[in-house]
Design an enzyme around this catalytic site. Structure first.
Site, mmCIF file in Angstrom:
data_model
loop_
_atom_site.group_PDB
_atom_site.id
_atom_site.type_symbol
_atom_site.label_atom_id
_atom_site.label_comp_id
_atom_site.label_asym_id
_atom_site.label_seq_id
_atom_site.Cartn_x
_atom_site.Cartn_y
_atom_site.Cartn_z
ATOM 1 N N LYS A 74 -11.131 11.079 -20.363
ATOM 2 C CA LYS A 74 -11.793 11.070 -18.963
ATOM 3 C C LYS A 74 -11.697 11.624 -18.303
ATOM 4 C CE LYS A 74 -11.846 7.423 -15.338
ATOM 5 N NZ LYS A 74 -11.311 6.065 -14.313
ATOM 6 N N ILE A 75 -12.493 12.547 -17.613
ATOM 7 C CA ILE A 75 -12.381 13.864 -17.787
ATOM 8 C C ILE A 75 -13.375 13.932 -16.275
ATOM 9 C CG2 ILE A 75 -13.499 16.198 -18.278
ATOM 10 C CD1 ILE A 75 -11.768 15.178 -20.237
#
Ligand code: G3P
Length: 218
Positions: A87-88
């Site tokens: 998750k960015i």
């Protein structure tokens, strides 16, 4: 439509999984902190414990905000299990990292998305999922569902493979509206999923059936 649970609580993840309708889990640093999970090794072990419960799709968020840091953390997270989706956050270096992870074959979930422009960038970079936060938009008087509609339309126009993951889903009505619009995934607390079960006519009808059965069978 996929159902993800938005929590780092193992009991809740197990309960949703046991219901037989769970497709994945999303976590974030706030949810990990809420469970009291801190320190590198404990965080990694907790992600592994989540992966051991579900079949796929466990979003684990990077803490770094620079490209190199995100790449280092993301690669380490991806090594925990094939089920991990890195998750960015939707920031400049995040877009670069999503592109690089995509080229490495590591799945990503672009988080903290609040506009159609951000969602378009995430798709261009090849993100596997994009997470627009609908509840937080509603909180400031904007329309979270309208954003989901816009993103679904844009992705459909060009056939982007990025899946629209409606996040910050606060109640069952949100979930159903996302389903009507055609969001690919919703992530929400357990109570939103179990809320789908409830209807007073179901309860009243079942009570009547059982009472009639008891009367007829002594
Ligand atoms: O998936 C994002 C989610 O954790 C944010 O939800 O309710 O804190 O806005 P919320």
């Amino acid at each position: 439509m996929k159902f993800f649970i938005d929590t780092a609580n193992l009991d809740e993840i197990r309960e949703a999984y046991d219901l037989g309708v769970l497709d994945g889990v999303t976590t974030n640093p706030s949810l990990m902190a809420k469970e009291g999970i801190s320190g590198h090794d404990k965080v990694m072990a907790h992600y592994k414990a989540i992966c051991d419960i579900v079949d796929d799709n466990v979003s684990a968020e990077v803490i770094a905000t620079d490209f190199e840091g995100m790449m280092k953390e993301g690669r380490e997270l991806a090594k925990i299990d094939d089920k991990i989706v890195v998750k960015i956050p939707m920031i400049k270096d995040g877009v670069k990292a999503i592109k690089a992870f995509t080229e490495e074959g590591i799945r990503t979930n672009c988080t903290l998305v609040f506009s159609a422009g951000q969602a378009l960038l995430a798709a261009k970079a090849g993100s596997s999922y994009v997470s627009p936060f609908i509840g937080r938009l509603d909180d400031i008087g904007a329309d979270g569902l309208e954003l989901i509609e816009q993103i679904v339309q844009i992705y459909d126009n060009y056939g982007f493979a990025t899946e629209v993951l409606a996040a910050s889903v606060r109640h069952t009505t949100h979930l159903l509206q996302c389903a009507e619009i055609g969001a690919d995934v919703v992530t929400c607390p357990l109570k939103v999923i179990t809320g789908l079960l409830k209807h007073p006519l179901t309860d009243a009808g079942l009570a009547q059936f059982l009472a009639d059965h008891a009367k007829a069978n002594g």
